[in-house]
Scaffold this motif. Structure first.
Motif, PDB file in Angstrom:
ATOM      1  N   LYS A   1       5.768  -0.597  -7.925  1.00 48.25           N
ATOM      2  CA  LYS A   1       5.171   0.733  -7.636  1.00 48.25           C
ATOM      3  C   LYS A   1       5.913   1.294  -6.110  1.00 48.25           C
ATOM      4  CE  LYS A   1       0.662  -0.247  -9.577  1.00 48.25           C
ATOM      5  NZ  LYS A   1      -0.787  -0.237  -9.370  1.00 48.25           N
ATOM      6  N   ALA A   2       6.746   0.601  -5.450  1.00 46.79           N
ATOM      7  CA  ALA A   2       7.466   1.080  -4.473  1.00 46.79           C
ATOM      8  C   ALA A   2       8.416   1.997  -4.896  1.00 46.79           C
ATOM      9  CB  ALA A   2       7.966  -0.112  -3.658  1.00 46.79           C
ATOM     10  N   THR A   3       8.795   2.958  -3.842  1.00 50.26           N
ATOM     11  CA  THR A   3       9.782   3.712  -4.352  1.00 50.26           C
ATOM     12  C   THR A   3      11.309   2.835  -4.544  1.00 50.26           C
ATOM     13  OG1 THR A   3      10.317   4.153  -1.908  1.00 50.26           O
ATOM     14  CG2 THR A   3       8.655   5.728  -3.211  1.00 50.26           C
ATOM     15  N   LYS A   4      12.137   3.605  -5.287  1.00 54.73           N
ATOM     16  CA  LYS A   4      13.339   3.004  -5.409  1.00 54.73           C
ATOM     17  C   LYS A   4      14.093   2.468  -3.981  1.00 54.73           C
ATOM     18  CE  LYS A   4      17.751   3.464  -7.757  1.00 54.73           C
ATOM     19  NZ  LYS A   4      18.717   4.258  -8.627  1.00 54.73           N
ATOM     20  N   ASP A   5      14.131   3.246  -2.860  1.00 57.43           N
ATOM     21  CA  ASP A   5      14.718   2.742  -1.739  1.00 57.43           C
ATOM     22  C   ASP A   5      14.249   1.653  -1.208  1.00 57.43           C
ATOM     23  OD1 ASP A   5      16.977   3.626   0.216  1.00 57.43           O
ATOM     24  OD2 ASP A   5      15.382   4.282   1.471  1.00 57.43           O
TER      25      ASP A   5
ATOM     26  N   ILE B   1       5.487  10.712   1.141  1.00 57.77           N
ATOM     27  CA  ILE B   1       5.000   9.253   0.852  1.00 57.77           C
ATOM     28  C   ILE B   1       5.005   8.365   1.923  1.00 57.77           C
ATOM     29  CG2 ILE B   1       5.590   7.246  -0.416  1.00 57.77           C
ATOM     30  CD1 ILE B   1       6.788   8.976  -2.746  1.00 57.77           C
ATOM     31  N   LYS B   2       4.093   7.610   2.113  1.00 57.70           N
ATOM     32  CA  LYS B   2       4.027   6.455   3.228  1.00 57.70           C
ATOM     33  C   LYS B   2       3.632   5.128   2.372  1.00 57.70           C
ATOM     34  CE  LYS B   2       2.073   5.224   7.773  1.00 57.70           C
ATOM     35  NZ  LYS B   2       1.031   5.549   8.623  1.00 57.70           N
ATOM     36  N   GLU B   3       4.596   4.200   2.778  1.00 56.04           N
ATOM     37  CA  GLU B   3       4.296   3.148   1.798  1.00 56.04           C
ATOM     38  C   GLU B   3       4.776   1.741   2.785  1.00 56.04           C
ATOM     39  OE1 GLU B   3       7.047   3.062  -1.378  1.00 56.04           O
ATOM     40  OE2 GLU B   3       8.605   3.796  -0.532  1.00 56.04           O
TER      41      GLU B   3
ATOM     42  N   GLU C   1       1.788  -5.573   9.742  1.00 57.38           N
ATOM     43  CA  GLU C   1       2.032  -4.259   8.723  1.00 57.38           C
ATOM     44  C   GLU C   1       3.597  -4.037   9.002  1.00 57.38           C
ATOM     45  OE1 GLU C   1      -2.127  -2.240   8.746  1.00 57.38           O
ATOM     46  OE2 GLU C   1      -1.089  -2.302  10.598  1.00 57.38           O
ATOM     47  N   SER C   2       4.076  -3.181   8.226  1.00 58.99           N
ATOM     48  CA  SER C   2       5.371  -2.704   8.128  1.00 58.99           C
ATOM     49  C   SER C   2       5.445  -1.222   7.111  1.00 58.99           C
ATOM     50  CB  SER C   2       6.440  -3.391   7.610  1.00 58.99           C
ATOM     51  OG  SER C   2       7.613  -2.782   7.825  1.00 58.99           O
ATOM     52  N   TYR C   3       5.509  -0.309   7.674  1.00 61.52           N
ATOM     53  CA  TYR C   3       5.360   1.074   6.928  1.00 61.52           C
ATOM     54  C   TYR C   3       6.629   1.980   7.142  1.00 61.52           C
ATOM     55  CZ  TYR C   3       0.560   0.097   6.253  1.00 61.52           C
ATOM     56  OH  TYR C   3      -0.731  -0.325   5.983  1.00 61.52           O
ATOM     57  N   LEU C   4       7.030   2.413   6.197  1.00 58.09           N
ATOM     58  CA  LEU C   4       7.977   3.480   6.091  1.00 58.09           C
ATOM     59  C   LEU C   4       7.531   4.977   5.437  1.00 58.09           C
ATOM     60  CD1 LEU C   4      11.192   1.793   4.586  1.00 58.09           C
ATOM     61  CD2 LEU C   4      10.653   2.221   6.953  1.00 58.09           C
ATOM     62  N   GLY C   5       8.063   5.915   6.112  1.00 56.71           N
ATOM     63  CA  GLY C   5       7.830   7.328   5.857  1.00 56.71           C
ATOM     64  C   GLY C   5       6.457   7.721   6.461  1.00 56.71           C
ATOM     65  N   GLU C   6       6.392   8.985   6.540  1.00 54.86           N
ATOM     66  CA  GLU C   6       5.043   9.447   7.310  1.00 54.86           C
ATOM     67  C   GLU C   6       4.508  10.650   6.507  1.00 54.86           C
ATOM     68  OE1 GLU C   6       3.590   8.794  10.084  1.00 54.86           O
ATOM     69  OE2 GLU C   6       5.140   7.239  10.755  1.00 54.86           O
TER      70      GLU C   6
ATOM     71  N   LYS D   1       0.766  -1.116  -0.045  1.00 56.35           N
ATOM     72  CA  LYS D   1       0.091   0.084   0.065  1.00 56.35           C
ATOM     73  C   LYS D   1       0.817   1.332  -0.129  1.00 56.35           C
ATOM     74  CE  LYS D   1      -3.895   2.108   2.234  1.00 56.35           C
ATOM     75  NZ  LYS D   1      -5.046   2.334   3.131  1.00 56.35           N
ATOM     76  N   LYS D   2       0.454   2.272  -0.742  1.00 58.87           N
ATOM     77  CA  LYS D   2       1.139   3.404  -1.047  1.00 58.87           C
ATOM     78  C   LYS D   2       0.350   4.593  -1.011  1.00 58.87           C
ATOM     79  CE  LYS D   2       4.656   5.383  -4.047  1.00 58.87           C
ATOM     80  NZ  LYS D   2       5.333   5.395  -5.425  1.00 58.87           N
ATOM     81  N   ARG D   3       0.609   5.596  -0.178  1.00 56.65           N
ATOM     82  CA  ARG D   3      -0.308   6.795   0.051  1.00 56.65           C
ATOM     83  C   ARG D   3       0.675   8.009  -0.247  1.00 56.65           C
ATOM     84  NH1 ARG D   3      -3.569   7.370   5.151  1.00 56.65           N
ATOM     85  NH2 ARG D   3      -4.449   9.135   3.984  1.00 56.65           N
TER      86      ARG D   3
END
Length: 678
Positions: free
Chosen positions: A493-497, A425-427, A450-455, A417-419
């Motif tokens: 669809k995830a960011t490169k990092d 960006i939070k994904e 769940e596991s998320y990066l970014g806020e 999931k990406k927002r």
């Protein structure tokens, strides 16, 4: 009385060719060499009534199963353990049974169970298969629109109908102007010397040709949508056409006129079939239900399967057209009255849906298997399916027993999931972990994983934001004791990092332990050591990386090429991998302490898909995409034996605790238990 007498005669005949026969449990019937039991029969792919309506033939991954049409009792099994079984059909006289799916058609003698002949053909998925009225001619329709006739006795091709008249640049021109062939249907008279050949096109046109001369007879133009299916009524007076985005249309063939669009549902799919008397038409809605139409009045009689949780998968009319039998992928077979839609009977079988996960209980008395959205528990000693069967609402990706065997953990496929909100960006990845009581089958709990990066910034007012969710994003694996869970994020669809990261959870504490970064391409395989202290990951980037699960530190990097499968020996000292380089597949054994290569085994033409070590680490089992299983001597790299029973990808292998039994599960839904040589 007549039906009972016929059944008794059949039972006595089948006892002869089954050896111990009917008295023997069906899990033991006609096992492949080396197998001790067949638990799941595999997904149902075809179904047919016998000519007298007393038997039902089911085509599955393990062969053709014959059932009593009234009781659902198993009568016989026809199998060669090699060929993919799809559609099935009885000859009109009931003496011959044929089955086929892709490049092989098998012909069987019903009375003796004897295999008569194999017809090899160009690989193409079969759309329809039947023996014509003379009981000597086999008709095979393919999804590409081609139709072929074969002599049942000799196996020789009689005629080939191919709607495509040119290749290469001709194909390009046809596609550009909407004349690309999309489907075809055929009608032949009793002597096969006269008939009609209907060809459907991308632009919605239907051309009727003389089946003998190829001369154009008529052209129909209904909806200007791609024609996806064409089926003649048994007497050729009607032709039903299914379009990609328009209602089904019924045509009067002699006058070339559209009679009626039979449904307002613009997207029908799957089943489209006339009864043998031509009075009833079955067509399948996109939601899976079957509509039964009265051909004479053009009125919808009834809809079947509206109350079913699992959609109907395949269907056949009885010879007298009074009933219709259908099966779903979970192995439920139902019979309805074609006039009223009343259910006549229903019975369950051990046929199951596509397979995804497999695990032995610690004492090896039970086996858990995951089939898309169903978990099944099996008694590994009696080979019976236990009553505590549990269902969920998504693909089961992994299962594992607790150390005492009282509970079972299962996890669904992870989604990404990406927002986004402006530049922020939070994904992340998310799934659901379920805990089951193995004695009762009750669900004890559902836990989010769940596991998320970014806020995303918390701003007042309406803000521009967007979100998207994708489906399954990578491989999932439990540690052996069920205390840890790992998955890979392969979504583009995830960011490169964030792409190709690994995510690791400590199950008892319900916390995200780590996100591991290092891979630069799709991660295909994950494996824990027995104690869960080390995680191995193999990727298309050409590397295998070993991680310390307590800290996330990368402790070893190997470069064998693109990696498809991984497995640790029980003591954690050896890592087995399947890697490829320029289509050369190798099974390699690595010394974890030094990173050195111990043994390299040249693989077969079909790459190995899964690996498993025996408890004493002396035997390595590998399962391939062609359905074969190889057993290897770890010390020497020599092949010990080849096990043949599956007909599709082997995607799960697990040894019992004593090492005497190997359980295997395949993409085809079948599960076998094998004797392990010592």
């Amino acid at each position: 009385m007549k039906h009972i007498l016929a059944t008794l005669i059949l039972l006595s005949i089948y006892t002869v060719f089954l050896g111990s026969g009917i008295a023997q449990d069906s899990t033991q019937w006609k096992l492949p060499e080396g197998a001790k039991a067949r638990l799941s029969k595999g997904e149902i792919r075809g179904i047919s009534f016998s000519s007298d309506g007393t038997q039902i033939a089911v085509g599955s991954a393990t062969g053709i199963w014959l059932y009593d049409a009234q009781t659902g009792a198993e009568l016989a099994l026809f199998t060669d353990h090699v060929s993919e079984t799809g559609l099935v059909a009885f000859s009109p006289d009931g003496k011959t049974l044929v089955n086929g799916m892709y490049d092989t058609i098998l012909i069987w003698d019903v009375a003796t169970g004897k295999f008569l002949k194999s017809i090899k053909r160009q690989r193409a998925r079969i759309n329809a298969l039947r023996i014509l009225e003379d009981n000597k001619t086999l008709l095979c329709e393919n999804y590409d629109g081609s139709v072929r006739l074969w002599d049942v006795t000799t196996g020789l091709e009689i005629k080939n109908f191919n709607p495509k008249s040119s290749d290469g640049f001709g194909d390009v021109l046809r596609s550009a102007f909407g004349y690309e062939v999309t489907t075809a249907g055929i009608y032949l008279n009793k002597n096969h010397d006269n008939g009609l050949y209907a060809v459907g096109y991308e632009n919605g046109k239907i051309r009727l040709k003389d089946a003998t001369t190829g001369k154009l007879q008529k052209t129909f133009q209904g909806a200007k949508e791609r024609v996806s299916q064409l089926v003649f009524s048994p007497d050729s007076t009607h032709l039903v056409a299914n379009y990609a985005n328009a209602p089904i249309c019924l045509w009067d063939v002699p006058i070339g006129q559209s009679l009626k669009t039979l449904t307002q549902n613009a997207k029908m799919w799957g089943i489209l079939k006339f009864s043998q008397d031509g009075k009833t038409l079955a067509c399948q809605k996109q939601s899976g239900e079957i509509e039964l139409w009265d051909v004479a009045t053009k009125i919808l009689r009834t809809t079947l399967g509206e109350d079913l949780r699992i959609p109907i998968h395949t269907l056949a009319f009885s010879p007298d057209a009074k009933t219709v039998v259908a099966a779903n992928p979970n192995g439920e077979i139902r019979i309805w009255n074609t006039n009223t839609g009343a259910e006549v009977s229903v019975f369950s079988t051990a046929h199951t849906r596509k397979f995804g996960a497999l695990a032995f209980s610690p004492d090896s008395t039970r086996l858990a298997s995951g089939h898309i959205n169903t978990i099944m528990l099996w008694d590994a000693r009696t080979f019976t399916q236990l009553s505590n069967r549990v269902d969920t609402n998504a693909w089961i990706n992994a299962v594992v027993f607790s150390p005492d065997g009282s509970t079972l953990n299962s996890v669904k496929s992870f989604s990404f999931k990406k927002r986004t909100r402006g530049p922020f960006i939070k994904e992340g990845v998310r799934s659901t972990l379920s805990l089951w009581d193995t004695r009762t089958g009750d669900k004890l709990s559902d836990l989010p994983v769940e596991s998320y990066l970014g806020e995303l910034p918390k701003l007042s007012g309406v803000q521009n934001s967007s979100s998207s969710t994708t489906g399954a994003i990578g491989v999932v694996v439990f540690s052996q004791n069920g205390s840890m869970l790992a998955t890979a994020l392969n979504s583009k669809k995830a960011t490169k990092d964030y792409r190709f990261t690994l995510h690791l959870w400590n199950i008892p504490h319900r916390t995200v332990n780590l996100t591991l970064k290092g891979h630069t391409d799709t991660v295909n395989a994950l494996a824990f050591t027995a104690e869960g202290q080390t995680l191995a990951s193999g990727s298309d980037d050409g590397t295998i990386r070993l991680w310390e699960t307590s800290t996330g530190t990368e402790i070893l990097k190997l470069e064998p090429g693109k990696t498809r499968a991984l497995a640790f020996s029980t003591d954690g000292k050896i890592l087995a991998s399947v890697s490829s380089s320029i289509r050369i597949y190798k099974i390699q054994l690595w010394n974890i302490a030094t990173g050195s290569l111990l043994t390299s085994i040249k693989g077969e033409n079909n790459p190995e898909n899964v690996l498993a070590f025996s408890p004493d680490s002396k035997i390595l089992a590998s399962g391939s995409r062609d359905g074969t299983i190889q057993l290897w001597d770890v010390a020497t790299g020599n092949k010990l034996s080849t096990l043949k029973g599956h007909v599709d990808w082997v995607n799960a292998l697990v040894f019992s605790a004593d090492g005497n039994t190997l359980a295997s599960g395949s993409q085809d839904g079948a599960i076998f238990l094998w004797n392990v040589p010592h």
